[in-house]
Design a protein around this motif. Structure first.
Motif, PDB file in Angstrom:
ATOM      1  N   PHE A 227       0.825  -1.204   0.000  1.00  0.00           N
ATOM      2  CA  PHE A 227       0.000   0.000   0.000  1.00  0.00           C
ATOM      3  C   PHE A 227       0.866   1.264   0.000  1.00  0.00           C
ATOM      4  CE2 PHE A 227      -2.411  -3.342   2.249  1.00  0.00           C
ATOM      5  CZ  PHE A 227      -3.461  -3.488   1.346  1.00  0.00           C
ATOM      6  N   VAL A 228       1.929   1.243   0.819  1.00  0.00           N
ATOM      7  CA  VAL A 228       2.830   2.390   0.841  1.00  0.00           C
ATOM      8  C   VAL A 228       3.543   2.519  -0.507  1.00  0.00           C
ATOM      9  CG1 VAL A 228       4.793   3.459   1.999  1.00  0.00           C
ATOM     10  CG2 VAL A 228       3.146   2.118   3.322  1.00  0.00           C
ATOM     11  N   ALA A 229       3.968   1.387  -1.069  1.00  0.00           N
ATOM     12  CA  ALA A 229       4.658   1.410  -2.365  1.00  0.00           C
ATOM     13  C   ALA A 229       3.746   1.965  -3.457  1.00  0.00           C
ATOM     14  CB  ALA A 229       5.129   0.011  -2.727  1.00  0.00           C
ATOM     15  N   THR A 230       2.493   1.553  -3.442  1.00  0.00           N
ATOM     16  CA  THR A 230       1.543   2.053  -4.436  1.00  0.00           C
ATOM     17  C   THR A 230       1.323   3.556  -4.274  1.00  0.00           C
ATOM     18  OG1 THR A 230       0.401  -0.080  -4.488  1.00  0.00           O
ATOM     19  CG2 THR A 230      -0.811   1.819  -5.298  1.00  0.00           C
ATOM     20  N   ALA A 231       1.254   4.010  -3.024  1.00  0.00           N
ATOM     21  CA  ALA A 231       1.037   5.433  -2.769  1.00  0.00           C
ATOM     22  C   ALA A 231       2.205   6.278  -3.269  1.00  0.00           C
ATOM     23  CB  ALA A 231       0.817   5.666  -1.271  1.00  0.00           C
ATOM     24  N   VAL A 232       3.440   5.853  -2.977  1.00  0.00           N
ATOM     25  CA  VAL A 232       4.591   6.663  -3.393  1.00  0.00           C
ATOM     26  C   VAL A 232       4.775   6.608  -4.904  1.00  0.00           C
ATOM     27  CG1 VAL A 232       6.370   4.869  -3.132  1.00  0.00           C
ATOM     28  CG2 VAL A 232       6.961   7.269  -2.783  1.00  0.00           C
ATOM     29  N   LEU A 233       4.473   5.493  -5.532  1.00  0.00           N
ATOM     30  CA  LEU A 233       4.551   5.417  -6.996  1.00  0.00           C
ATOM     31  C   LEU A 233       3.525   6.346  -7.638  1.00  0.00           C
ATOM     32  CD1 LEU A 233       5.116   1.596  -7.555  1.00  0.00           C
ATOM     33  CD2 LEU A 233       6.668   3.436  -8.226  1.00  0.00           C
ATOM     34  N   SER A 234       2.353   6.435  -7.030  1.00  0.00           N
ATOM     35  CA  SER A 234       1.340   7.371  -7.541  1.00  0.00           C
ATOM     36  C   SER A 234       1.819   8.809  -7.400  1.00  0.00           C
ATOM     37  CB  SER A 234       0.029   7.173  -6.779  1.00  0.00           C
ATOM     38  OG  SER A 234      -0.933   8.120  -7.164  1.00  0.00           O
ATOM     39  N   ALA A 235       2.529   9.101  -6.298  1.00  0.00           N
ATOM     40  CA  ALA A 235       3.006  10.460  -6.069  1.00  0.00           C
ATOM     41  C   ALA A 235       4.062  10.889  -7.076  1.00  0.00           C
ATOM     42  CB  ALA A 235       3.557  10.588  -4.655  1.00  0.00           C
ATOM     43  N   VAL A 236       4.931   9.967  -7.482  1.00  0.00           N
ATOM     44  CA  VAL A 236       6.022  10.326  -8.400  1.00  0.00           C
ATOM     45  C   VAL A 236       5.643  10.102  -9.859  1.00  0.00           C
ATOM     46  CG1 VAL A 236       7.767   9.855  -6.653  1.00  0.00           C
ATOM     47  CG2 VAL A 236       7.112   8.036  -8.237  1.00  0.00           C
TER      48      VAL A 236
END
Length: 742
Positions: A227-236
């Protein structure tokens, strides 16, 4: 089923709650159990009533009215915090305003009497924060936050409440407040980190999100999950985020998180949004568990990067693989079909859209309208628009207005915009730009001025495409000074803005002004593009500046690395032809290596008529005949050249070739704007409601001109024009008709 429940005498409250949970999705069985609870008196007990509220609110189609009725039947003294929360939680998801009202009623009950005092629990605050976010009520959220700080159950020590609070601020568009809540949390979990990173992602704060992710890896690396990985990938997932995204990609590969389909989908989206479709395709092909979102991410990525062919190919592959597209997939596919004119594929997609029930969704319908308009099927576009024209959606209206403009129906575009304005729909930047293009094409100055007022009224400003379109409108209407005022008022002048004003000066015969602006553009450091040089070369053509035209033409490649296109060659041919250098123009055309079709020879042929150079004219005309031109004027001009030389056999040969190829002369037209209305006159038509009055006025003007000693110098005599006025009009009369009507 309810019949399997113990008898009324033997069923305890705990058994009732268990049986009700067992029929969670079966409304009739739950209602039967509800009837037993009412009959036996068990419904007056809070745990039983709470379970009934949860049952009604959790159905596939929630019955919130029934849930509220159960809550209302609970005696006030018997209501506990679970009773309030059982209704507050579903209301926060489905009816946020009602949830906030329910939360306030809960607080009122706690202060009304000590016997019924109920203090909010952590779940109460979480539901209130969720409702405030969904209702976009910052004031309600702030009030709930203030109360949470006063009560032990809502302080920063509670991870559950604090996470819901920072998530609320993120969704309200206040990441700074969310970060303050986050920093004050003594303990954080993976959900807290993911919520804060997602908040930065929504606000396009890629750097802040990436730094927060790095902080998490240092402070608590064990909290890292998909979930954290998906969130940061969405941010960048922004054009400038490739380096950060590649680092996250390496980390999820190392930690084995790439096996989660959500992470793979985020990687595909990240690479697509950073314009790295090759890397996106590599992730896609290595994915073992693709779903519809994976396919849609690739299709949307290709569409957004302008790779229309790949978009359609990927869509066909998705269909063959048996995956059902989403509505977002269809939007990407339709946009790609619009760009490449793939009407057949677009119609197949339309059929599938109807089959899957997406046709009446506004953004899908807008994409359909846009696609049909761009493919030239304006009738189909209108049909789609009229199915939803009463919807208050600016994208749909803009798609139809833009479609009219793209298909040359500028008058229809202005009428539709007037209707849109009457409906009270706020235009967008694209709407205003399209309508200004229509005004410019019609030279509809009054309509353009009215739109200028609306631009100021709505606060659009003069930046970007709006300022350029407004400057172009004034220039094409012949008001260069107003166009220049708009241009000088633009906060940021890009190459499009410079092209607009240079084109305006060039088209209005102010060649020196156009060339001066070009030199100013270079001094400001704005690099010219292909269109800039077309405008500059046109200015040189109108002024007869052959040498300067050659300098600009050669500088395209030498100074700016731009490869001349057909339009630039056409400008040079026009420069040479207008200067009477027809032999040089002929040699220049024959030295060009790119495929130039018939347009260059057509320019030379037109110049030969004006300069009466029959030799070069005959040569250019014969080249056009060899190339199979469908331009009727080329046949007529060549025929006239041979007729002037009394080469009657050649005249007959050219006319026979014209008939054999089915070439016909398109009717000419002229128009005039009066009282904000455009009146169009077409050769051979008498459809104007005041055509008889116009013809009478034209005859009167013609007689008056003849009495003043005017003699027509064209091949048609003025008497001939008078003779045919009642039946058919030659193209030469169209401007006379416009003038007579005005």
């Amino acid at each position: 089923m309810a019949s399997a429940a113990p008898s009324a005498r033997r069923m305890s409250h705990t058994q009732f709650i268990e049986h009700l949970r067992g029929v969670a999705t079966r409304r009739r069985d739950g209602e039967a159990l509800h009837g037993w609870a009412l009959k036996s008196g068990a419904a007056s007990h809070a745990p039983v009533s709470n379970s009934l509220i949860t049952f009604y609110a959790s159905l596939p189609r929630p019955l919130l009215g029934a849930a509220f009725a159960v809550f209302a039947d609970i005696p006030a003294a018997a209501r506990d915090v679970a009773s309030w929360n059982s209704l507050l939680n579903p209301l926060s998801r489905h009816c946020p305003l009602a949830a906030l009202s329910h939360f306030r009623a809960m607080l009122s009950s706690s202060s009304s009497s000590a016997a019924a005092a109920v203090l909010p629990s952590p779940h109460s605050f979480a539901a209130a924060f969720t409702a405030a976010a969904r209702a976009t009520s910052a004031s309600a959220g702030a009030a709930a936050h203030a109360l949470a700080c006063k009560l032990p159950s809502g302080g920063p020590t509670n991870v559950f409440v604090s996470t819901a609070l920072l998530n609320m601020y993120c969704k309200l568009g206040s990441p700074a407040y969310a970060r303050r809540v986050f920093d004050e949390m003594p303990h954080r979990n993976a959900v807290s980190w993911a919520a804060m990173v997602s908040g930065y992602a929504v606000e396009k704060c890629s750097d802040e999100a990436f730094e927060l992710f790095r902080m998490m890896l240092q402070e608590c690396p064990s909290e890292k999950n998909e979930f954290v990985a998906t969130a940061v990938l969405s941010a960048v997932s922004v054009p400038s985020g490739l380096v950060m995204g590649a680092q996250v990609h390496g980390l999820v590969l190392k930690d084995g998180l790439v096996g989660f389909v959500s992470v793979e989908n985020s990687l595909v989206t990240m690479y697509a949004k950073t314009e790295c479709m090759h890397e996106a395709l590599q992730v896609f092909e290595s994915s073992k568990e693709r779903n519809s979102i994976t396919w849609s991410a690739m299709i949307t990525g290709y569409a957004q990067n302008g790779e229309a062919d790949s978009t359609v190919w990927m869509f066909l592959q998705m269909h063959a693989a048996g995956f059902l597209p989403t509505e977002f997939t269809f939007v990407g596919v339709l946009n790609a079909c619009s760009d490449m004119g793939a009407l057949a594929v677009a119609k197949q997609a339309h059929g599938l859209i109807v089959k899957l029930g997406f046709e009446m969704q506004v953004y899908v319908k807008s994409a359909l309208v846009d696609m049909y308009a761009k493919c030239g099927c304006i009738g189909d576009a209108k049909d789609g628009f009229h199915q939803l024209y009463d919807v208050d959606d600016v994208v749909l209206w803009t798609a139809m207005i833009t479609g009219h403009v793209q298909n040359g129906e500028h008058d229809e575009a202005l009428k539709l915009y007037a209707r849109m304005d009457k409906e009270g729909i706020m235009p967008s930047y694209l709407t205003v730009t399209s309508v200004l293009r229509a005004c410019a094409s019609l030279a509809a100055l009054d309509a353009g001025k009215q739109l200028h007022v609306q631009i100021l009224k709505y606060g659009f400003g003069l930046g970007g495409s709006v300022g350029s379109a407004l400057s172009t409108m004034y220039s094409k209407c012949g008001y260069l000074e107003d166009g220049m005022v708009v241009f000088r008022s633009m906060p940021d002048r890009d190459v499009i803005a410079w092209n607009s004003i240079i084109s305006g000066f060039s088209q209005n015969g102010c060649g020196n002004g156009a060339l001066d602006l070009f030199e100013e553009m270079k001094l400001e450091g704005t690099a010219p593009d292909q269109i800039t040089f077309i405008n500059v070369l046109c200015a040189c053509s109108h002024m007869g500046l052959v040498d300067r035209g050659w300098i600009y033409f050669r500088s395209m490649t030498k100074e700016y690395g731009l490869t001349p296109r057909l339009d630039h060659y056409a400008c040079m041919v026009d420069i040479l032809s207008r200067a009477g250098l027809l032999k040089e123009a002929k040699d220049f055309i024959e030295s060009i290596t790119i495929d130039h079709g018939t347009c260059l020879w057509r320019i030379v042929l037109g110049a030969c008529r004006s300069l009466r150079d029959f030799d070069v004219g005959a040569y250019a005309g014969e080249r056009l005949m060899e190339l199979g031109t469908e331009d009727s004027s080329a046949y007529i001009l060549l025929s006239n050249i041979y007729a002037s030389q009394r080469k009657w056999n050649d005249v007959e040969r050219v006319r026979h070739l014209m008939r054999l190829r089915g070439v016909s002369k398109d009717p000419g037209c002229s128009w005039v704007e009066l009282n904000s209305q455009v009146h169009v006159f077409v050769v051979g038509e008498q459809q104007h409601p005041e055509s008889e009055t116009i013809n009478a006025e034209l005859i009167r003007l013609a007689k008056h001109m003849k009495d003043e000693g005017y003699h027509q110098t064209s091949k048609f005599s003025f008497d001939d024009e008078l003779e045919v006025l009642g039946e058919s009009h030659e193209e030469d009369q169209l401007e006379l008709m416009s003038a007579a009507y005005s």
